[in-house]
Motif scaffolding. Structure first.
Motif, mmCIF file in Angstrom:
data_model
loop_
_atom_site.group_PDB
_atom_site.id
_atom_site.type_symbol
_atom_site.label_atom_id
_atom_site.label_comp_id
_atom_site.label_asym_id
_atom_site.label_seq_id
_atom_site.Cartn_x
_atom_site.Cartn_y
_atom_site.Cartn_z
ATOM 1 N N ILE A 230 0.744 -0.971 0.079
ATOM 2 C CA ILE A 230 0.019 -0.196 -0.051
ATOM 3 C C ILE A 230 0.831 1.220 0.049
ATOM 4 O O ILE A 230 0.404 2.362 -0.383
ATOM 5 N N THR A 231 2.029 1.127 0.683
ATOM 6 C CA THR A 231 2.925 2.440 0.688
ATOM 7 C C THR A 231 3.644 2.460 -0.692
ATOM 8 O O THR A 231 3.572 3.687 -1.179
ATOM 9 N N VAL A 233 1.965 1.852 -3.553
ATOM 10 C CA VAL A 233 0.669 2.595 -4.161
ATOM 11 C C VAL A 233 0.611 4.145 -4.021
ATOM 12 O O VAL A 233 0.697 5.088 -4.761
ATOM 13 N N ALA A 234 1.064 4.447 -2.648
ATOM 14 C CA ALA A 234 1.032 5.822 -2.401
ATOM 15 C C ALA A 234 2.271 6.702 -2.937
ATOM 16 O O ALA A 234 2.254 7.746 -3.650
ATOM 17 N N ILE A 237 1.914 8.029 -6.472
ATOM 18 C CA ILE A 237 1.208 9.358 -6.501
ATOM 19 C C ILE A 237 2.145 10.350 -6.167
ATOM 20 O O ILE A 237 2.300 11.316 -7.231
ATOM 21 N N THR A 283 5.454 8.262 4.192
ATOM 22 C CA THR A 283 4.457 8.352 3.002
ATOM 23 C C THR A 283 3.409 9.341 3.404
ATOM 24 O O THR A 283 2.874 10.049 2.486
#
Lengths: 308, 371
Positions: A230-231, A233-234, A237, A283
């Protein structure tokens, strides 16, 4: 240990070495997610894909004796997970973020379930290249042993950037991500492109997972990934959907993740858990700084639900 | 002629009302039957899955029924597990009203439990009622603030709330571990670092005649309150308008920021309260055991209930039952304890896929069918 003197001198080098190690899964997941998000979909399920990749890669490496076969298997499992996400999201009114959450929980649970017999046995590990032939110090040797997967990821980042900009496939992907209507008008199959992009993302995330179990930390356990997926995925961005920036961002996150274990190895024990949470805090801080409610992010694919 | 028309109007009106009733009833039926269908499909898929492992699916279903509702003991086990899920489900369901997808229930649960434990340890000498109220307040405030932070980031900084709330989960767990291994550690807890006890006298007991703690009652009351807030107050209405159409909400000048903060705070407060109850009714002291996974299962509870606070209660009982049957599956069929997590994952995926079914089955539309 031969004493604190070498210990302190080695800290920056060790952090760099471990940053490279820790960053590899970040790198693969973020490159994969970059492809998926370029098509206008977000896959939060890559956390589950990462863990499934770690489990299946370890299993195949153990059974076949070939770690590279394990890496391929992890990629294949990632493709299946991506296919699942891509297909379900193509149904009407189905939210890609929600499906991602579901697949994250599903993937982690399934890997736990199937991975039960893999906790004990030791699987053959991935090889690494030693860049420290000039030094006899074990610390330096340790820091400069670089895994081949990292080098592949490092080469992949500029390659992807080039592919996005200069190849037909890359341009179709970007059109689909910028405007589904325009892509449809040009005659490109939007849904098929998105499913393929999610599969490709899953493939890379699965490989990232195999690195976890086949190199560092190098064994299968239930808590092998706590939020790396999930990190990452951030991180996409933060990297503005640019694969080259993903590479640098992955290194930065790897460095943050390496801080805790490295300091502990030279005898600093205070704040161990908080230091281990450094990548998450970093993050969050980066997202606070880089996001804005007023304007859409530069470089964001216009069809992406997360930035709308 | 005039009389005829006059007589016809009520009849016609009655017809429309009846038809509206049919439509409403069939929409309600759709809202219940589609998730139930997804549930049945999930159970079949799960059966297929364990059949590959050489386990007889029928035997598994049997043990699941036995382990969840088969005896008074298992019913109590199911309800005890349902209690926190009702509250953690609210952590996703309430912000969902304004259109946010918060998955930070686990972090709010942990941080709520941690702060409740701190309040409890500080108030060892106070009366049980004061200690209880202070612990509840601490849990609510801590959990609420935790999730409201994600809401504030979303509203004022445009940070995606799903990612930030998930990151906050990991940060909360790190804070818990850091504190119970450091400043908040009971020196006597040698093998397993944990905080001092909140005092056995200050624990909340069980409902008389049962082994179920009062958390279940608290959860149900909170859910009913949440339902009233969402469905029967102007605030709830404004929140649902915001969730339904953000641009319209902005046009009519609804205080979107406040609504986001309020729903996020209340959602986090519910999860924090669940953490407080876990400390005050089950664990007595804060430790790594506070990371229970109830927060993650709560996300599934909220989605299964389609974010309806009242529907959370039966859904939480259902998932509590699945959790309760895990032990039997493990003991009698040799399935790993993660089997129930796999089933939950399958249910989650199926329930989301079932969204595509809504409005597709002609019978549920009612109007066409009766016309």
């Amino acid at each position: 240990m031969t004493g604190g003197a070498i210990g302190w001198w080695i800290v920056p080098l060790a952090v760099l070495g471990s940053a490279v190690r820790v960053s590899t899964p970040f790198l693969f997941v973020s490159l994969g997610e970059c492809i998926t998000e370029k098509s206008g979909r977000i896959n939060l399920g890559l956390e589950g894909t990462l863990v499934m990749g770690a489990m299946s890669g370890y299993a195949v490496s153990y059974l076949s004796g070939s770690p590279w076969l394990g890496v391929l298997m992890a990629g294949a499992v990632g493709v299946v997970m991506g296919l699942l996400h891509g297909t379900i999201c193509s149904l009407q009114r189905v939210n890609d973020i929600a499906v991602g959450i579901a697949l994250m929980l599903f993937g982690v649970g399934l890997a736990d379930y199937l991975g039960k017999p893999l906790i004990q046995p030791a699987a053959p590990q991935l090889p690494s290249i030693n860049f420290a032939w000039w030094s006899s110090s074990p610390e330096v040797q340790n820091a400069l042993k670089i895994n081949e997967l990292f080098l592949i990821g490092m080469a992949l980042a500029p390659l992807l950037l080039w592919a996005f900009r200069a190849t037909r496939w890359g341009l179709v992907l970007c059109i689909v991500g910028e405007s589904a209507d325009a892509a449809r008008a040009l005659g490109y199959p939007v849904i098929a492109v998105r499913i393929l992009a999610t599969c490709a993302g899953g493939f890379l995330a699965g490989i990232g997972g195999s690195f976890l179990s086949l190199y560092y930390p190098g064994a299968w356990s239930e808590r092998i990934s706590s939020g790396q997926g999930i990190t990452a995925v951030a991180l996409v961005i933060f990297a503005r959907w640019n694969p080259k920036l993903c590479f640098y961002a992955a290194l930065l996150f790897g460095g943050a993740g390496a801080l805790g274990p490295t300091l502990q190895s030279v005898g600093v024990h205070g704040g161990y858990y908080l230091l281990n949470a450094a990548p998450y805090i970093l993050t969050l801080l980066i997202m606070i700084i880089t996001c804005s409610p007023k304007r859409t992010l530069v470089g964001a694919p216009a069809e992406l639900s997360i930035t709308k | 002629m005039v009389e005829e028309t006059a007589a016809a109007i009520p009849a016609q009106r009655g017809g429309i009302v009846r038809r509206l009733h049919t439509i409403a009833a069939r929409t309600a039926a759709e809202a219940v039957l589609v998730p139930l269908g997804a549930l049945v499909v999930s159970l079949l898929l799960f059966g297929l899955f364990i059949a590959f492992a050489g386990v007889n699916p029928l035997a598994a279903y049997g043990y699941m029924a036995k382990g969840s509702v088969g005896s008074w003991f298992s019913v109590q086990n199911t309800l005890t597990r349902a209690a926190p899920l009702i509250l953690t489900g609210l952590c996703t369901a309430l912000p969902a009203q304004v259109g946010l997808m918060i998955i930070g229930g686990e972090g709010a649960f942990v941080i709520g439990g941690l702060f409740a434990a701190m309040a409890g340890v500080a108030l060892l000498d106070a009366s049980p009622l004061v200690a209880f109220l202070a612990m509840a307040a601490a849990g609510i405030a801590a959990g609420g603030t935790w999730v409201a932070f994600a809401g504030a980031l979303r509203h004022w900084r445009g940070v995606n709330e799903t990612i930030s709330s998930l990151l906050l989960n990991y940060i909360a767990i790190a804070i818990l571990n850091q504190l119970v291994e450091g400043p908040f550690r009971d020196p006597r807890s040698l093998n397993k670092p944990s905080s001092p006890s909140i005092g056995y006298d200050h624990m909340i007991g069980t409902i008389p005649g049962t082994e179920i703690h009062w958390g279940l009652v608290i959860g149900i009351v909170v859910c009913v309150l949440a339902y009233v807030l969402i469905r029967h107050t102007t605030i709830g209405f404004a929140a649902r308008v915001t969730g339904g159409n953000l641009r319209a909400a902005r046009m009519v000048g609804l205080p979107i920021g406040k609504l986001v903060m309020l729903t996020c705070f209340l959602g986090g407060a519910a999860a924090g309260l669940a953490g407080m109850i876990e400390i005050a009714a089950v664990q007595e002291r804060a430790s790594a055991d506070l990371v229970t996974g109830y927060g993650y299962t709560g996300i599934l509870v909220a989605f299964l209930a389609r974010h309806n606070p009242l529907a959370l209660i039966p859904v939480a009982v259902l998932l509590g039952g699945i959790g309760a049957s895990g032990g039997l599956l493990q003991r009698h069929l040799g399935l790993p304890d993660a089997a129930t997590v796999v089933l939950q994952g399958i249910i989650f995926v199926a329930i989301l896929a079932s969204e595509a079914v809504y409005g597709r089955i002609p019978w549920f539309k009612g109007a066409e069918a009766s016309a």
